[in-house]
Scaffold this motif. Sequence first.
Motif, PDB file in Angstrom:
ATOM      1  N   ILE A 141      12.451  50.833   3.425  1.00 62.44           N
ATOM      2  CA  ILE A 141      12.160  51.094   1.658  1.00 62.44           C
ATOM      3  C   ILE A 141      12.952  50.317   0.482  1.00 62.44           C
ATOM      4  O   ILE A 141      12.083  50.263  -0.104  1.00 62.44           O
ATOM      5  CB  ILE A 141      13.173  52.196   1.089  1.00 62.44           C
ATOM      6  CG1 ILE A 141      12.873  53.232   1.731  1.00 62.44           C
ATOM      7  CG2 ILE A 141      13.290  52.802  -0.249  1.00 62.44           C
ATOM      8  CD1 ILE A 141      11.504  54.276   1.927  1.00 62.44           C
ATOM      9  N   HIS A 142      13.363  48.872   1.337  1.00 63.96           N
ATOM     10  CA  HIS A 142      13.370  47.546   0.243  1.00 63.96           C
ATOM     11  C   HIS A 142      12.229  47.128  -0.069  1.00 63.96           C
ATOM     12  O   HIS A 142      12.387  46.065  -1.203  1.00 63.96           O
ATOM     13  CB  HIS A 142      15.160  47.337  -0.136  1.00 63.96           C
ATOM     14  CG  HIS A 142      16.096  47.958  -0.284  1.00 63.96           C
ATOM     15  ND1 HIS A 142      15.912  48.222  -1.871  1.00 63.96           N
ATOM     16  CD2 HIS A 142      17.374  48.817  -0.651  1.00 63.96           C
ATOM     17  CE1 HIS A 142      17.106  49.014  -2.811  1.00 63.96           C
ATOM     18  NE2 HIS A 142      18.475  48.641  -1.193  1.00 63.96           N
ATOM     19  N   ASN A 143      12.138  46.423   1.237  1.00 61.29           N
ATOM     20  CA  ASN A 143      10.872  46.023   1.722  1.00 61.29           C
ATOM     21  C   ASN A 143       9.943  46.406   1.018  1.00 61.29           C
ATOM     22  O   ASN A 143       9.220  45.860   0.419  1.00 61.29           O
ATOM     23  CB  ASN A 143      10.834  45.584   3.058  1.00 61.29           C
ATOM     24  CG  ASN A 143      10.120  44.687   3.610  1.00 61.29           C
ATOM     25  OD1 ASN A 143       9.928  43.386   3.102  1.00 61.29           O
ATOM     26  ND2 ASN A 143       9.005  44.999   4.490  1.00 61.29           N
ATOM     27  N   ASN A 144       9.026  47.593   1.666  1.00 59.23           N
ATOM     28  CA  ASN A 144       8.352  47.964   0.903  1.00 59.23           C
ATOM     29  C   ASN A 144       8.368  48.309  -0.650  1.00 59.23           C
ATOM     30  O   ASN A 144       6.897  48.550  -1.176  1.00 59.23           O
ATOM     31  CB  ASN A 144       8.559  49.892   1.339  1.00 59.23           C
ATOM     32  CG  ASN A 144       7.987  49.845   3.106  1.00 59.23           C
ATOM     33  OD1 ASN A 144       8.234  48.960   4.371  1.00 59.23           O
ATOM     34  ND2 ASN A 144       8.242  50.891   4.135  1.00 59.23           N
ATOM     35  N   GLU A 201       8.536  36.969   5.012  1.00 62.17           N
ATOM     36  CA  GLU A 201       7.641  36.835   4.116  1.00 62.17           C
ATOM     37  C   GLU A 201       7.510  37.218   2.567  1.00 62.17           C
ATOM     38  O   GLU A 201       6.789  36.729   1.421  1.00 62.17           O
ATOM     39  CB  GLU A 201       6.433  37.991   4.384  1.00 62.17           C
ATOM     40  CG  GLU A 201       6.111  37.143   5.822  1.00 62.17           C
ATOM     41  CD  GLU A 201       4.952  36.071   6.109  1.00 62.17           C
ATOM     42  OE1 GLU A 201       4.337  36.066   4.975  1.00 62.17           O
ATOM     43  OE2 GLU A 201       4.568  35.871   6.730  1.00 62.17           O
ATOM     44  N   THR A 202       8.388  38.426   2.357  1.00 61.72           N
ATOM     45  CA  THR A 202       8.637  39.355   1.421  1.00 61.72           C
ATOM     46  C   THR A 202       9.372  38.654  -0.255  1.00 61.72           C
ATOM     47  O   THR A 202       9.016  38.203  -0.808  1.00 61.72           O
ATOM     48  CB  THR A 202       9.050  40.646   1.419  1.00 61.72           C
ATOM     49  OG1 THR A 202       8.163  41.395   2.582  1.00 61.72           O
ATOM     50  CG2 THR A 202       8.915  42.118   0.597  1.00 61.72           C
ATOM     51  N   TYR A 251       9.318  34.946  -4.673  1.00 59.15           N
ATOM     52  CA  TYR A 251       9.880  33.929  -5.337  1.00 59.15           C
ATOM     53  C   TYR A 251       7.933  32.769  -5.648  1.00 59.15           C
ATOM     54  O   TYR A 251       8.230  32.869  -7.628  1.00 59.15           O
ATOM     55  CB  TYR A 251      10.164  32.573  -4.640  1.00 59.15           C
ATOM     56  CG  TYR A 251      11.808  32.363  -4.402  1.00 59.15           C
ATOM     57  CD1 TYR A 251      12.483  33.181  -5.615  1.00 59.15           C
ATOM     58  CD2 TYR A 251      12.615  32.645  -2.551  1.00 59.15           C
ATOM     59  CE1 TYR A 251      13.725  33.261  -4.935  1.00 59.15           C
ATOM     60  CE2 TYR A 251      13.627  33.234  -2.632  1.00 59.15           C
ATOM     61  CZ  TYR A 251      14.539  33.467  -3.655  1.00 59.15           C
ATOM     62  OH  TYR A 251      15.604  33.223  -3.926  1.00 59.15           O
ATOM     63  N   MET A 252       7.339  32.991  -4.451  1.00 56.64           N
ATOM     64  CA  MET A 252       6.050  32.439  -5.743  1.00 56.64           C
ATOM     65  C   MET A 252       5.761  33.090  -6.767  1.00 56.64           C
ATOM     66  O   MET A 252       5.336  32.467  -7.752  1.00 56.64           O
ATOM     67  CB  MET A 252       4.636  32.485  -4.678  1.00 56.64           C
ATOM     68  CG  MET A 252       4.889  31.784  -3.892  1.00 56.64           C
ATOM     69  SD  MET A 252       5.368  30.152  -4.254  1.00 56.64           S
ATOM     70  CE  MET A 252       3.143  29.409  -4.411  1.00 56.64           C
ATOM     71  N   ASN A 253       5.788  34.582  -7.513  1.00 56.57           N
ATOM     72  CA  ASN A 253       5.586  35.280  -8.641  1.00 56.57           C
ATOM     73  C   ASN A 253       6.052  35.062  -9.236  1.00 56.57           C
ATOM     74  O   ASN A 253       5.200  34.544 -10.575  1.00 56.57           O
ATOM     75  CB  ASN A 253       5.536  36.762  -7.905  1.00 56.57           C
ATOM     76  CG  ASN A 253       3.784  37.662  -8.149  1.00 56.57           C
ATOM     77  OD1 ASN A 253       3.064  37.350  -8.966  1.00 56.57           O
ATOM     78  ND2 ASN A 253       3.604  38.669  -7.136  1.00 56.57           N
ATOM     79  N   MET A 254       7.003  34.790  -9.077  1.00 55.19           N
ATOM     80  CA  MET A 254       8.317  34.349 -10.155  1.00 55.19           C
ATOM     81  C   MET A 254       7.521  32.787 -10.595  1.00 55.19           C
ATOM     82  O   MET A 254       7.704  32.955 -12.040  1.00 55.19           O
ATOM     83  CB  MET A 254       9.434  34.199  -9.650  1.00 55.19           C
ATOM     84  CG  MET A 254      10.358  35.534  -9.547  1.00 55.19           C
ATOM     85  SD  MET A 254      10.019  36.822 -11.525  1.00 55.19           S
ATOM     86  CE  MET A 254      10.498  35.538 -12.318  1.00 55.19           C
ATOM     87  N   ALA A 313      13.185  42.565  -2.634  1.00 55.10           N
ATOM     88  CA  ALA A 313      13.159  41.596  -1.431  1.00 55.10           C
ATOM     89  C   ALA A 313      14.715  41.249  -1.331  1.00 55.10           C
ATOM     90  O   ALA A 313      14.925  40.640   0.172  1.00 55.10           O
ATOM     91  CB  ALA A 313      12.297  40.569  -1.624  1.00 55.10           C
ATOM     92  N   LEU A 314      15.456  40.443  -2.509  1.00 56.72           N
ATOM     93  CA  LEU A 314      16.517  40.009  -2.015  1.00 56.72           C
ATOM     94  C   LEU A 314      17.663  41.499  -1.398  1.00 56.72           C
ATOM     95  O   LEU A 314      19.012  40.563  -1.082  1.00 56.72           O
ATOM     96  CB  LEU A 314      17.299  38.923  -3.561  1.00 56.72           C
ATOM     97  CG  LEU A 314      16.592  38.237  -3.437  1.00 56.72           C
ATOM     98  CD1 LEU A 314      17.284  37.474  -5.275  1.00 56.72           C
ATOM     99  CD2 LEU A 314      16.748  36.567  -2.636  1.00 56.72           C
ATOM    100  N   LYS A 315      16.786  42.899  -1.685  1.00 57.41           N
ATOM    101  CA  LYS A 315      18.345  43.304  -0.930  1.00 57.41           C
ATOM    102  C   LYS A 315      17.832  43.460   0.385  1.00 57.41           C
ATOM    103  O   LYS A 315      18.742  43.990   1.381  1.00 57.41           O
ATOM    104  CB  LYS A 315      18.519  44.738  -1.516  1.00 57.41           C
ATOM    105  CG  LYS A 315      18.654  44.606  -2.666  1.00 57.41           C
ATOM    106  CD  LYS A 315      18.391  45.927  -4.099  1.00 57.41           C
ATOM    107  CE  LYS A 315      18.778  45.463  -5.351  1.00 57.41           C
ATOM    108  NZ  LYS A 315      18.479  46.736  -5.946  1.00 57.41           N
ATOM    109  N   GLN A 316      17.140  42.713   1.480  1.00 62.32           N
ATOM    110  CA  GLN A 316      16.622  43.268   2.352  1.00 62.32           C
ATOM    111  C   GLN A 316      16.706  41.243   2.864  1.00 62.32           C
ATOM    112  O   GLN A 316      16.671  40.504   2.478  1.00 62.32           O
ATOM    113  CB  GLN A 316      15.243  43.836   2.696  1.00 62.32           C
ATOM    114  CG  GLN A 316      14.335  43.861   2.076  1.00 62.32           C
ATOM    115  CD  GLN A 316      13.563  42.563   2.710  1.00 62.32           C
ATOM    116  OE1 GLN A 316      13.438  41.853   3.610  1.00 62.32           O
ATOM    117  NE2 GLN A 316      12.938  42.021   1.507  1.00 62.32           N
TER     118      GLN A 316
END
Length: 220
Positions: free
Chosen positions: A72-75, A114-115, A120-123, A107-110
């Motif tokens: 769920i964290h990944n999704n 790729e996620t 990171y790229m979006n930030m 993302a960092l919780k899993q």
Amino acid sequence: MNLLILEEKEASNESIKKAIFYANKTHNPATKGYLNYTQGWLEARNNNITKATNYFLSALKQYHKAPLSTIIHNNLAATYNELATIYANLDELDLHEHYSKLSLESALKQDEAETVFSAYMNMGYFYQKKFSQNNSQYEYRDLTEKYYLKAIEFYQKKVKEIASPTNLSFAAINLSNVYFYFYEDTHIDKAIYYAELAREVSLDTKLASHIAASYGMLSE
């Protein structure tokens, strides 16, 4: 989604119809959320941005009803990332920032490589746009550098888990541009280093747009 990537649109549409049929028979919010995400992903690739946004927001509502887990964290992170990209393209910076931060947090919780890389790229892209709007705010420039560097370092650490090397050349091109245009002559060595990295990777992948961009940076 994979069928659309392979340009099998008819099969992709048929697959979605079957998924909707079976999703309507379940009360599982995770399943319903993933279906909404998939529909949003397809609409986004067909440039139907309003429909895509609505599907992604529906996916989030379903995921928030599901018990928290690594999946769920990944999704959640993937969905936040899609919304961040949409709002970035619309120049809605507040929403771009909101969903970029949520994407990175989830993302960092899993541990799905790729996620995390995309987050990171979006930030980095968010702060790049902020600095482009106000180039006296050097903290935005430095945060742009920080997140693009994190993306590259993370890629190199997890290289076996990230499918496409074009992710690395894309990040290297962005960072080279940052050093060249945002730092002027003070970081020219770094601009050249990342342009050469992008060229090396893109020559291997034979992605024409990245090859052109890397040679363009080196020619300047």
